[in-house]
Scaffold this active site. Sequence first.
Site, PDB file in Angstrom:
ATOM      1  N   ASN A 127     -11.791  33.539   9.855  1.00 55.47           N
ATOM      2  CA  ASN A 127     -10.375  33.593  10.210  1.00 55.47           C
ATOM      3  C   ASN A 127      -9.661  34.685   9.422  1.00 55.47           C
ATOM      4  O   ASN A 127      -8.459  34.661   9.249  1.00 55.47           O
ATOM      5  CB  ASN A 127      -9.737  32.221   9.909  1.00 55.47           C
ATOM      6  CG  ASN A 127      -8.470  31.973  10.691  1.00 55.47           C
ATOM      7  OD1 ASN A 127      -8.357  32.357  11.834  1.00 55.47           O
ATOM      8  ND2 ASN A 127      -7.517  31.323  10.064  1.00 55.47           N
ATOM      9  N   LYS A 146      -6.605  29.003   2.044  1.00 58.51           N
ATOM     10  CA  LYS A 146      -7.925  29.409   2.556  1.00 58.51           C
ATOM     11  C   LYS A 146      -8.198  30.890   2.340  1.00 58.51           C
ATOM     12  O   LYS A 146      -9.260  31.277   1.822  1.00 58.51           O
ATOM     13  CB  LYS A 146      -8.027  29.104   4.063  1.00 58.51           C
ATOM     14  CG  LYS A 146      -7.954  27.651   4.441  1.00 58.51           C
ATOM     15  CD  LYS A 146      -8.152  27.442   5.933  1.00 58.51           C
ATOM     16  CE  LYS A 146      -7.027  28.000   6.795  1.00 58.51           C
ATOM     17  NZ  LYS A 146      -5.750  27.315   6.581  1.00 58.51           N
ATOM     18  N   HIS A 184      -0.250  21.484  12.268  1.00 57.72           N
ATOM     19  CA  HIS A 184      -0.875  21.656  13.588  1.00 57.72           C
ATOM     20  C   HIS A 184      -1.125  20.314  14.292  1.00 57.72           C
ATOM     21  O   HIS A 184      -2.061  20.185  15.082  1.00 57.72           O
ATOM     22  CB  HIS A 184      -2.215  22.402  13.473  1.00 57.72           C
ATOM     23  CG  HIS A 184      -2.119  23.715  12.760  1.00 57.72           C
ATOM     24  ND1 HIS A 184      -1.279  24.721  13.167  1.00 57.72           N
ATOM     25  CD2 HIS A 184      -2.756  24.167  11.649  1.00 57.72           C
ATOM     26  CE1 HIS A 184      -1.410  25.752  12.345  1.00 57.72           C
ATOM     27  NE2 HIS A 184      -2.282  25.439  11.415  1.00 57.72           N
TER      28      HIS A 184
END
Length: 468
Positions: free
Chosen positions: A146, A123, A193
Amino acid sequence: MPFEFQGKHVTVAGLGVSGVPAAKVLHGLGARVTVVNDGADERARAQAAELEALGITVRLGDGHTLPDGTELIVTAPGWKPTKPLFTAAGQAGVPVWGDVELAWRLRRPDSAPWLAVTGTNGKTTTVQMLASILKAAGLRTAAVGNIGVSLLDAVTGDEEYDVLAVELSSYQLHWAPSLRAHSAAVLNLAPDHLDWHGSMEAYAADKGRIYEGNHVACVYNVADKATEDLVREADVEEGCRAIGFTLGSPAPSQLGVVDGILVDRAFVENRHKNAQELAEVSDVNPPAPHNIANALAAAALARAFGVPAAAVRDGLRAFTPDAHRIAHVADVDGVAYVDDSKATNTHATEASLAAYESIVWIAGGLAKGATFDELVAGAAKRLRGAVLIGADRALIREALARHAPEVPVVDLDRTDTGAMLQAVQEARRLARPGDTVLLAPACASMDMFTNYNQRGDAFARAVRELGA
């Protein structure tokens, strides 16, 4: 309808890099803000004092109880949906937003559109590449979300942008139900996650939220069918197109690679017959396969925004990757030493291992529930040797014994500051000229290091000692 903040009772869940600016912005909009936080350490107390000086109420050590009168919760992205605070909010009919949702709601009517990126890996690099391409096209932009600039700062500050390159995690997307990007990409999907999301299906669904309401393009990875499935499931604006990227020759409505050239068969006239050259593979830094995929995804989003081909080439040439992302440290005695400390899960490490032909692999750390059989089986033919460090190294050692029994393994049972130096020295002993010693741990770093940056720095120092 716009949300009216004046006089509203808003609870901000969590301090830190998102909670403090959210509390300040909401307070400035006239909301009556209460901040709740689980911890009460020195940093939290300092942040609380800063907010209390503005007239904001802060409750440290109690992130579980819903404050009386709360009409909206704005949460830090990492707070799990299962926390009692959110259960109480659901029972009381109180909406929960993340900082991304808040930023989206606070955009001005003429504000810059968002080109958004998510995925298990890649990302940050993709968003930075995208920002570099947009700048090369002469557009006012920033890498936000982010990464880099806070989204709240970007949408409420005085700086004017033409377009924003936005990195979004699965956590952020979970709490951003209203987000509607100009165009968006899901780079890849692999288990990660899952303790937060509860299942792979829930994790994928949160990633897929990035496509909801897209206007121009939903960019997916041809090699990762799950990303294309998310496009099929998304409710997009009429006329929005599915655009694939591939390391092979592209079909119509795809970007790909032909004879060492990145080409576009999506944003060209008569895409069934024509292709536009964008850049050479050598323009991508570094030209590892997964990084070429990142470049293609960035190029697809830029082309969806109307960026010319020359800007794709110039932006990729100008891009410099962050440290610890498949970074070449040095050559010593004909052996290349490469730092990919950012490869903290098996999916990232698989891509890293695929970039080299003969590898002495330094791996290990905190496995976070991961298994390594598939990773080792896929890389076995490339491995000259392995040096294992960290708390969960036995899991990798056992996978090596099952799937690569002929590969010599050094198991380092130490976690002191000298462990990385010994690991590099052992790797040097195993390596031959033409090999790559690759730090791609497939694990988190916190058993031995503060973060992956410190782990990568220790590797680089050890390599420099070899060179000296």
